[in-house]
Design a protein around this motif. Sequence first.
Motif, PDB file in Angstrom:
ATOM      1  N   ILE A 114       0.963  -1.129   0.027  1.00  9.42           N
ATOM      2  CA  ILE A 114       0.115  -0.165  -0.050  1.00  9.42           C
ATOM      3  C   ILE A 114       1.061   1.105   0.065  1.00  9.42           C
ATOM      4  O   ILE A 114       2.062   1.416   0.621  1.00  9.42           O
ATOM      5  N   GLY A 115       0.291   2.249  -0.742  1.00 10.69           N
ATOM      6  CA  GLY A 115       1.293   3.636  -0.852  1.00 10.69           C
ATOM      7  C   GLY A 115       0.713   4.453   0.397  1.00 10.69           C
ATOM      8  O   GLY A 115      -0.432   4.185   1.099  1.00 10.69           O
ATOM      9  N   VAL A 116       1.594   5.307   0.726  1.00 15.28           N
ATOM     10  CA  VAL A 116       1.443   6.381   2.003  1.00 15.28           C
ATOM     11  C   VAL A 116       0.040   7.086   1.679  1.00 15.28           C
ATOM     12  O   VAL A 116      -0.405   7.067   2.574  1.00 15.28           O
ATOM     13  N   SER A 117      -0.255   7.585   0.657  1.00 17.26           N
ATOM     14  CA  SER A 117      -1.483   8.629   0.457  1.00 17.26           C
ATOM     15  C   SER A 117      -2.617   7.585   0.558  1.00 17.26           C
ATOM     16  O   SER A 117      -3.776   7.818   1.343  1.00 17.26           O
ATOM     17  N   GLU A 118      -2.528   6.488   0.096  1.00 14.29           N
ATOM     18  CA  GLU A 118      -3.659   5.348   0.291  1.00 14.29           C
ATOM     19  C   GLU A 118      -3.871   5.012   1.661  1.00 14.29           C
ATOM     20  O   GLU A 118      -4.935   5.111   2.273  1.00 14.29           O
ATOM     21  N   ALA A 119      -2.745   4.771   2.443  1.00 11.14           N
ATOM     22  CA  ALA A 119      -2.953   4.607   3.672  1.00 11.14           C
ATOM     23  C   ALA A 119      -3.437   5.552   4.600  1.00 11.14           C
ATOM     24  O   ALA A 119      -4.101   5.417   5.532  1.00 11.14           O
ATOM     25  N   ALA A 120      -3.085   6.639   4.319  1.00 14.18           N
ATOM     26  CA  ALA A 120      -3.469   7.934   4.901  1.00 14.18           C
ATOM     27  C   ALA A 120      -5.073   8.245   4.901  1.00 14.18           C
ATOM     28  O   ALA A 120      -5.706   8.558   5.709  1.00 14.18           O
ATOM     29  N   LYS A 121      -5.559   7.840   3.609  1.00 11.17           N
ATOM     30  CA  LYS A 121      -7.095   7.944   3.246  1.00 11.17           C
ATOM     31  C   LYS A 121      -7.595   6.750   3.996  1.00 11.17           C
ATOM     32  O   LYS A 121      -8.675   7.159   4.621  1.00 11.17           O
ATOM     33  N   GLU A 122      -7.045   5.439   4.008  1.00 14.24           N
ATOM     34  CA  GLU A 122      -7.702   4.508   4.849  1.00 14.24           C
ATOM     35  C   GLU A 122      -8.104   4.837   6.162  1.00 14.24           C
ATOM     36  O   GLU A 122      -8.804   4.391   6.994  1.00 14.24           O
ATOM     37  N   LEU A 123      -6.809   5.402   6.785  1.00 18.74           N
ATOM     38  CA  LEU A 123      -6.575   5.708   8.373  1.00 18.74           C
ATOM     39  C   LEU A 123      -7.245   6.805   8.621  1.00 18.74           C
ATOM     40  O   LEU A 123      -7.407   7.222   9.632  1.00 18.74           O
ATOM     41  N   HIS A 124      -7.813   7.639   7.537  1.00 16.76           N
ATOM     42  CA  HIS A 124      -8.444   8.939   7.923  1.00 16.76           C
ATOM     43  C   HIS A 124      -7.527   9.875   8.756  1.00 16.76           C
ATOM     44  O   HIS A 124      -7.894  10.686   9.668  1.00 16.76           O
ATOM     45  N   LEU A 125      -6.332   9.848   8.290  1.00 19.93           N
ATOM     46  CA  LEU A 125      -5.171  10.641   8.864  1.00 19.93           C
ATOM     47  C   LEU A 125      -4.478  11.700   7.757  1.00 19.93           C
ATOM     48  O   LEU A 125      -4.681  11.328   6.429  1.00 19.93           O
ATOM     49  N   ALA A 126      -3.983  12.824   8.047  1.00 22.66           N
ATOM     50  CA  ALA A 126      -3.273  13.627   7.063  1.00 22.66           C
ATOM     51  C   ALA A 126      -2.192  12.839   6.433  1.00 22.66           C
ATOM     52  O   ALA A 126      -1.434  12.094   7.131  1.00 22.66           O
TER      53      ALA A 126
END
Length: 157
Positions: A57-69
């Motif tokens: 998983i990519g960083v931006s996709e992980a951020a979206k999934e985790l609801h984090l900036a």
Amino acid sequence: MEPETDVEPRAYAEELADALVGVLRPIRRRLRAGLTVPRLRGAEVELLRLVEARPGIGVSEAAKELHLAGNSVSTLVNRLVRDGQLVRETDPADRRAARLLLTEAAGARLRDWRERRAALVRRQVDRLDQADRDALRAAIPALRRLADNLREEADRP
């Protein structure tokens, strides 16, 4: 007879939320007490679990999934890479993007955590009478749907 006001459902919702916290908080405390390695923060564990479920998983996709900036996840990734829990690889399809993978140490740590958590909960459930064990088992599908609903709501703008 007149339907009840929403005081009852509100009280029920609060009681349910308190009960869930009352279960999760002591589980977290007990699991922390048995650690032989430095404790991970909640967001770090969530990121590791996500990477375990979705290797690469990519960083931006992980951020979206985790609801984090995105910058918050980047900070978490940097810390976990530094601590030997994550590997960041360049995405061959897009050299600007990174893909995240667990290290063997992180995989072992997550497995150990799951085993200790399951053993702890199993011991406590075994102390309950059969009716309570049956009620908890019957509640699992509804609790999963509740968790899904909460995630869905968090995904909405």
